[in-house]
Write a protein that holds these residues in place. Structure first.
Motif, PDB file in Angstrom:
ATOM      1  N   GLN A 246       0.716  -1.136  -0.067  1.00  0.00           N
ATOM      2  CA  GLN A 246       0.054   0.031   0.005  1.00  0.00           C
ATOM      3  C   GLN A 246       0.757   1.379  -0.181  1.00  0.00           C
ATOM      4  OE1 GLN A 246      -2.268  -1.138   3.446  1.00  0.00           O
ATOM      5  NE2 GLN A 246      -4.095  -1.321   2.204  1.00  0.00           N
ATOM      6  N   LYS A 247       1.979   1.413   0.843  1.00  0.00           N
ATOM      7  CA  LYS A 247       2.944   2.378   0.583  1.00  0.00           C
ATOM      8  C   LYS A 247       3.649   2.490  -0.354  1.00  0.00           C
ATOM      9  CE  LYS A 247       3.199   2.554   5.984  1.00  0.00           C
ATOM     10  NZ  LYS A 247       4.180   2.226   6.802  1.00  0.00           N
ATOM     11  N   ARG A 248       3.885   1.350  -0.939  1.00  0.00           N
ATOM     12  CA  ARG A 248       4.728   1.473  -2.223  1.00  0.00           C
ATOM     13  C   ARG A 248       3.933   2.025  -3.453  1.00  0.00           C
ATOM     14  NH1 ARG A 248       7.062  -3.743  -5.474  1.00  0.00           N
ATOM     15  NH2 ARG A 248       7.741  -2.648  -7.177  1.00  0.00           N
ATOM     16  N   PHE A 249       2.808   1.714  -3.483  1.00  0.00           N
ATOM     17  CA  PHE A 249       1.768   2.245  -4.441  1.00  0.00           C
ATOM     18  C   PHE A 249       1.563   3.669  -4.251  1.00  0.00           C
ATOM     19  CE2 PHE A 249      -2.577   3.915  -5.617  1.00  0.00           C
ATOM     20  CZ  PHE A 249      -2.531   3.454  -6.906  1.00  0.00           C
ATOM     21  N   ALA A 250       1.549   4.137  -3.209  1.00  0.00           N
ATOM     22  CA  ALA A 250       1.239   5.796  -3.130  1.00  0.00           C
ATOM     23  C   ALA A 250       2.605   6.404  -3.516  1.00  0.00           C
ATOM     24  CB  ALA A 250       1.102   5.972  -1.333  1.00  0.00           C
ATOM     25  N   GLN A 251       3.891   5.736  -3.040  1.00  0.00           N
ATOM     26  CA  GLN A 251       5.185   6.276  -3.192  1.00  0.00           C
ATOM     27  C   GLN A 251       5.608   6.204  -4.879  1.00  0.00           C
ATOM     28  OE1 GLN A 251       7.793   3.942  -0.853  1.00  0.00           O
ATOM     29  NE2 GLN A 251       7.383   5.035   0.757  1.00  0.00           N
ATOM     30  N   ASP A 252       5.135   5.167  -5.494  1.00  0.00           N
ATOM     31  CA  ASP A 252       5.190   4.968  -7.001  1.00  0.00           C
ATOM     32  C   ASP A 252       4.257   5.849  -7.670  1.00  0.00           C
ATOM     33  OD1 ASP A 252       6.993   3.296  -6.203  1.00  0.00           O
ATOM     34  OD2 ASP A 252       6.264   1.698  -7.050  1.00  0.00           O
ATOM     35  N   SER A 253       2.969   5.952  -7.328  1.00  0.00           N
ATOM     36  CA  SER A 253       2.160   6.927  -8.108  1.00  0.00           C
ATOM     37  C   SER A 253       2.387   8.369  -7.924  1.00  0.00           C
ATOM     38  CB  SER A 253       0.785   6.649  -7.696  1.00  0.00           C
ATOM     39  OG  SER A 253       0.308   7.009  -6.547  1.00  0.00           O
ATOM     40  N   GLU A 254       2.799   8.867  -6.668  1.00  0.00           N
ATOM     41  CA  GLU A 254       2.988  10.232  -6.496  1.00  0.00           C
ATOM     42  C   GLU A 254       4.153  10.788  -7.604  1.00  0.00           C
ATOM     43  OE1 GLU A 254       3.341  11.316  -2.408  1.00  0.00           O
ATOM     44  OE2 GLU A 254       1.334  10.649  -1.900  1.00  0.00           O
ATOM     45  N   PRO A 255       5.121  10.214  -7.609  1.00  0.00           N
ATOM     46  CA  PRO A 255       6.168  10.927  -8.448  1.00  0.00           C
ATOM     47  C   PRO A 255       5.734  10.767  -9.778  1.00  0.00           C
ATOM     48  CG  PRO A 255       7.190   9.286  -7.009  1.00  0.00           C
ATOM     49  CD  PRO A 255       5.845   9.040  -6.733  1.00  0.00           C
ATOM     50  N   LEU A 256       5.060   9.717 -10.196  1.00  0.00           N
ATOM     51  CA  LEU A 256       4.573   9.706 -11.649  1.00  0.00           C
ATOM     52  C   LEU A 256       3.676  10.827 -12.031  1.00  0.00           C
ATOM     53  CD1 LEU A 256       3.940   7.631 -13.958  1.00  0.00           C
ATOM     54  CD2 LEU A 256       1.957   7.130 -12.826  1.00  0.00           C
ATOM     55  N   TRP A 257       2.701  11.364 -10.883  1.00  0.00           N
ATOM     56  CA  TRP A 257       1.892  12.485 -11.128  1.00  0.00           C
ATOM     57  C   TRP A 257       2.817  13.761 -11.306  1.00  0.00           C
ATOM     58  CZ3 TRP A 257      -3.484  13.095 -11.661  1.00  0.00           C
ATOM     59  CH2 TRP A 257      -4.083  12.139 -11.403  1.00  0.00           C
ATOM     60  N   LYS A 258       3.631  13.754 -10.428  1.00  0.00           N
ATOM     61  CA  LYS A 258       4.796  15.093 -10.249  1.00  0.00           C
ATOM     62  C   LYS A 258       5.319  15.463 -11.584  1.00  0.00           C
ATOM     63  CE  LYS A 258       7.214  17.796  -7.229  1.00  0.00           C
ATOM     64  NZ  LYS A 258       7.650  17.838  -5.765  1.00  0.00           N
ATOM     65  N   ILE A 259       5.962  14.306 -12.263  1.00  0.00           N
ATOM     66  CA  ILE A 259       6.395  14.228 -13.512  1.00  0.00           C
ATOM     67  C   ILE A 259       5.692  14.540 -14.662  1.00  0.00           C
ATOM     68  CG2 ILE A 259       7.908  13.016 -14.963  1.00  0.00           C
ATOM     69  CD1 ILE A 259       9.206  11.300 -12.813  1.00  0.00           C
ATOM     70  N   ARG A 260       4.614  14.086 -14.422  1.00  0.00           N
ATOM     71  CA  ARG A 260       3.428  14.409 -15.514  1.00  0.00           C
ATOM     72  C   ARG A 260       3.173  15.729 -15.713  1.00  0.00           C
ATOM     73  NH1 ARG A 260      -0.157  10.344 -14.811  1.00  0.00           N
ATOM     74  NH2 ARG A 260       0.838   9.026 -16.150  1.00  0.00           N
ATOM     75  N   PHE A 261       3.173  16.418 -14.448  1.00  0.00           N
ATOM     76  CA  PHE A 261       2.377  17.893 -14.454  1.00  0.00           C
ATOM     77  C   PHE A 261       3.525  18.745 -14.285  1.00  0.00           C
ATOM     78  CE2 PHE A 261      -1.161  15.066 -13.758  1.00  0.00           C
ATOM     79  CZ  PHE A 261      -1.846  15.614 -14.593  1.00  0.00           C
TER      80      PHE A 261
END
Length: 193
Positions: free
Chosen positions: A173-188
């Motif tokens: 669960q923590k890994r999902f949050a950690q892995d998805s947050e940088p993805l969003w930050k890079i995208r935007f």
């Protein structure tokens, strides 16, 4: 559902068809709109994506396209699913040399306008999920400072089998949050304005 190898599309479709008439696996359906029930573990992660209405519109589109699941060790089955209450999906997770399929159903969608515009949805677990609970994916646009924020909010409890491997399920669960947050930050943050 646990598998020794990656399940085929046919296996996944059969799994999803079997979930269509299942009830949610927890009684507090919709509670992620407010505050999580006290008996659950809460995960709340926020990340600023940028500023302005264009970023907010792009973030809304990303939510509609399930982009928060664009992570190598996770596959959403199927990203073509409409984001509407009652839609059932499965999250296929690769971990420790095996695969697991976890079924969830969209509980509600949100599109709210006010001093802070909010857009997103929440899905809740079905009995074949390793956890019991709800997860909300949303983006917010603060009109005062023009900031756009991605908000990931979940409450959960492990099911019987997951309870035996609770440290693993918590780390996923923590890994999902950690892995998805940088993805969003890079995208935007790489957007030219």
């Amino acid at each position: 559902m646990f598998c020794r190898s990656q399940p085929t599309q046919s296996t996944i479709d059969t799994f999803l068809a079997a979930q269509q008439n299942q009830n949610f696996s927890y009684p507090e359906v919709g509670a992620s709109r407010r505050e999580a029930p006290s008996a659950y573990t809460v995960d709340h992660n926020r990340i600023q994506l940028g500023q302005g209405v264009q970023i907010f519109e792009r973030a809304k589109l990303a939510i509609r396209q399930w982009k928060m699941f664009d992570i190598p060790w996770i596959q959403l089955c199927w990203p073509s699913a409409a984001i509407e209450p009652g839609a059932t999906v499965a999250v296929l997770v690769s971990h420790l040399g095996f695969w697991s399929l976890n079924a969830a159903r969209i509980v509600y969608t949100m599109e709210e306008y006010g001093p802070i515009h909010k857009f997103g949805f929440a899905y809740g677990t079905l009995p074949s999920h390793a956890e019991r609970g709800e997860e909300r994916f949303s983006v917010e646009f603060n009109l005062e400072d023009q900031s756009v924020t991605y908000d990931l909010y979940a409450f959960s409890q492990p099911n019987t089998l997951a309870r035996l491997a609770y440290p693993l399920t918590r780390s996923l669960q923590k890994r999902f949050a950690q892995d998805s947050e940088p993805l969003w930050k890079i995208r935007f943050t790489r957007v030219a304005t």
